[in-house]
Structures are given as structure tokens and as C-alpha cells.
Motif scaffolding. Structure first.
Motif, short mmCIF file in Angstrom:
data_model
loop_
_atom_site.label_atom_id
_atom_site.label_comp_id
_atom_site.label_asym_id
_atom_site.label_seq_id
_atom_site.Cartn_x
_atom_site.Cartn_y
_atom_site.Cartn_z
N VAL A 1 0.84 -1.20 0.00
CA VAL A 1 0.00 0.00 0.00
C VAL A 1 0.87 1.25 0.00
O VAL A 1 0.63 2.20 -0.76
N GLN B 1 1.03 4.20 -2.79
CA GLN B 1 0.76 5.57 -2.36
C GLN B 1 1.93 6.49 -2.68
O GLN B 1 1.75 7.61 -3.18
N GLU C 1 -6.37 3.41 -6.63
CA GLU C 1 -7.74 3.12 -6.19
C GLU C 1 -8.05 1.63 -6.34
O GLU C 1 -8.64 1.02 -5.45
N LYS D 1 -6.20 -0.43 -3.67
CA LYS D 1 -6.88 -0.33 -2.38
C LYS D 1 -8.12 -1.21 -2.36
O LYS D 1 -8.42 -1.86 -1.35
N SER E 1 -8.81 -4.42 0.24
CA SER E 1 -9.78 -4.08 1.27
C SER E 1 -11.01 -4.99 1.25
O SER E 1 -11.81 -4.98 2.20
#
Length: 314
Positions: A172, A176, A234, A237, A241
Motif C-alpha cells: 500500500v 501511495q 484506487e 486499495k 480491502s
């Protein structure tokens, strides 16, 4: 925000012929369709011969992949009509217009795509890896839309929990940080061939040197075919998730799970736990393979799919 970059989207590229049948090219038809304002590229593989067992299978590929990933499985199902889009923001498809690339939004895309192609409720839905999350959540939210459901290397548990959680959290941070760097540097980091190769080496379990070389070549060619850094972050993630277990009890239709014995991403113990939570499930475990069933063991995967569809006709 990055401009859409299609330089890494080799629309007509084909893999070495020794890994595919001679009939595949004749079955292949490339098309485009507009879904909610975005142009979506998709490929249809028509059946060599229509039989009473011929079904239409809609395939949803995994994160950072495109339709090429499931091509070997499609090749092993010559009696089926298989439709494989590049998901929005990947391969040759445009990203969503002003929408976040979430699991829910990709589910909405499936609804729009099926409507655009006039696919009915006899359509088989198949998802691989991240595609298993999208396909399962879509099916749970839209009961009666597809029949049945097939999940290859399904993400059966939360990625941010358990022994692999720390590696997921580092990933992640990687995505990022890449999104915040200046565009040329950020894209260079994301498309770094060494990082892609390490990922490929880690996931490949086959001892066949030729097949390993083929897998690495596929990842080199298609793993960096994403539209821009924003949509990639996006989507990543979304991929870490969500999981299939979140909607397991809502999947009342027959579900086939095709799992790899050595899968370190979607581990086998979690597959058994998922199967127990599904109302009507069958688990097929392929020995000696990890998270790349679609590349390494397409023959037993296709055989499991064929048997499952014979057991659950339209």
C-alpha cells in the motif's frame, strides 16, 4: 492527475504460439463498447462447435492484469463462448469517468457491460484473484443475474490481516508513494522491470523453464498496462480491502472455487474456510501451483470448469 497512458497497452499482441492451440486465433474477435462514458475493449472467443453444453462465460481478470491472463484457460474451453473485457483502467480500456475504481463501481460496470452486450441470466460469471472479489460482490448484490459463479484463486480472507498483512501494508505504501512522486518518476517506479520480475518469480511455482519464461514475458508485457496512477492506486486499495468471504452467505447460487495448493496469496486453509461458509460450493484444489493457475495449469482448471457446468446446466 496523470493523463491516460496507452503506450503500455499492446492491443493486438499475442503470446508465443507454442502455449496456445492453432484454433484460438480463429475464435478470437476484438471489439469495443462504451459503458457509462468509458470505452471498454473486450475479446470474444467463439466456440469451435456449438453443443448442448455451450455456455457464455464472462471473465473478470485480476489486479494489474488484462484479458491476456485468462487466455490459456479460454483456449482449453473450445466448446464455450467466452467474453473477456479489459477492466476499466487496465489494458486497452479507459478508466471510469470521475468515479473511484472501487469493488462496488466495478460491479456497476459488470451490470452496464452485460446490458450493452445483451447478456442474460444464463451467463456464467468467472473471476480470477481481484476479479473474484468483484465477481462475488456483484453476484451478491444482483441475485439471479448470472448462473453459476466460478472463482479462480479466490481472495478468501482479508489481505491486511494475518501473516501476510505486513507485506500488504508495505505494498500500500509503495502504491501511495508512487502516486505522489512526479509523474515520470512515479510511473518509472510502478513499471520497474525488476520489481515486476521479482513479483513474477515469487508467484510462479512451475519448474518448467520454458513456461517460467513465458510467464515472466506475460507479466513484462501486460502487468504495466494501466491507465494512470490514480486509478491504479484506487484499484489496489479495492483489491486489498475486500474479499469473497464478506458476501459468502449471500451467494446462494452454485459456486466453484479453483484453488492452488501452493497459493501464498489466497491460501488453501482460507479456501476451505470459505467453502464452508458458501451455501452451495465445490472446491477444486490443483496440486503444485500457486496464484497463477491461469498460466501454469489451464488444463485441469478448464476440466474443473467443464465438469462444474455439466453439473449445473443453464
Amino acid at each position: 492527475m496523470d493523463n491516460v497512458d496507452t503506450t503500455h497497452s499492446p492491443r493486438g499482441a499475442q503470446a508465443p504460439s507454442e502455449f496456445f492451440s492453432k484454433s484460438l486465433q480463429g475464435r478470437t474477435h476484438a471489439s469495443d463498447v462504451e459503458v457509462d462514458g468509458s470505452n471498454v475493449a473486450y475479446w470474444t472467443y467463439e466456440p469451435v462447435m456449438v453443443t448442448p453444453m455451450t455456455r457464455t462465460i464472462l471473465v473478470i481478470h485480476g489486479f494489474r492484469g488484462d484479458h491476456h491472463g485468462l487466455l490459456r484457460v479460454a483456449d482449453q474451453l473450445p466448446e464455450m463462448r467466452i467474453i473477456m473485457p479489459d477492466l476499466p483502467a487496465f489494458g486497452s480500456s479507459e478508466p471510469f469517468v470521475d468515479d473511484e475504481h472501487s469493488v462496488e463501481r466495478y460491479g456497476t460496470f459488470i451490470s452496464g457491460f452485460m446490458a450493452a452486450l445483451d447478456l442474460d441470466d444464463k451467463t456464467v460469471l468467472l473471476g480470477h484473484s481481484f476479479g473474484s472479489i468483484v465477481a462475488s460482490h456483484f453476484t451478491a448484490a444482483n441475485p439471479g443475474t448470472v448462473f453459476p459463479l466460478i472463482l479462480i484463486n479466490p481472495i478468501a480472507a482479508p489481505a491486511l490481516e494475518g501473516p501476510k498483512g505486513i507485506m500488504t501494508k508495505l505494498a500500500v505504501l509503495y502504491y501511495q508513494a508512487s502516486a505522489k512522486l512526479p509523474r515520470p518518476l512515479g510511473l518509472a517506479v510502478l513499471r520497474n522491470r525488476l520489481i515486476v520480475r521479482i513479483m513474477s518469480i515469487t508467484m510462479a511455482k512451475t519448474k518448467d523453464k520454458g513456461l517460467r519464461s513465458f510467464i515472466h514475458g506475460q507479466h513484462d508485457a501486460y502487468f504495466s498496462a494501466f491507465a494512470d496512477r490514480k486509478s491504479l492506486l484506487e484499484s489496489f486499495k479495492a483489491s486489498v480491502s475486500g474479499n469473497v468471504a464478506e458476501v459468502a452467505e449471500q451467494l446462494t447460487l452454485p459456486v466453484l472455487l479453483v484453488a492452488g495448493e501452493k497459493d501464498e496469496i489466497a491460501t488453501l486453509p482460507n479456501q476451505y474456510k470459505l467453502m464452508k461458509r458458501l451455501p452451495d460450493a465445490k472446491l477444486e484444489v490443483i496440486p503444485g501451483v500457486g496464484h497463477l493457475i491461469h498460466y501454469e495449469t489451464p488444463v485441469p482448471a478448464a476440466a474443473a470448469i467443464r465438469t462444474f457446468l455439466e453439473e449445473h446446466p443453464a
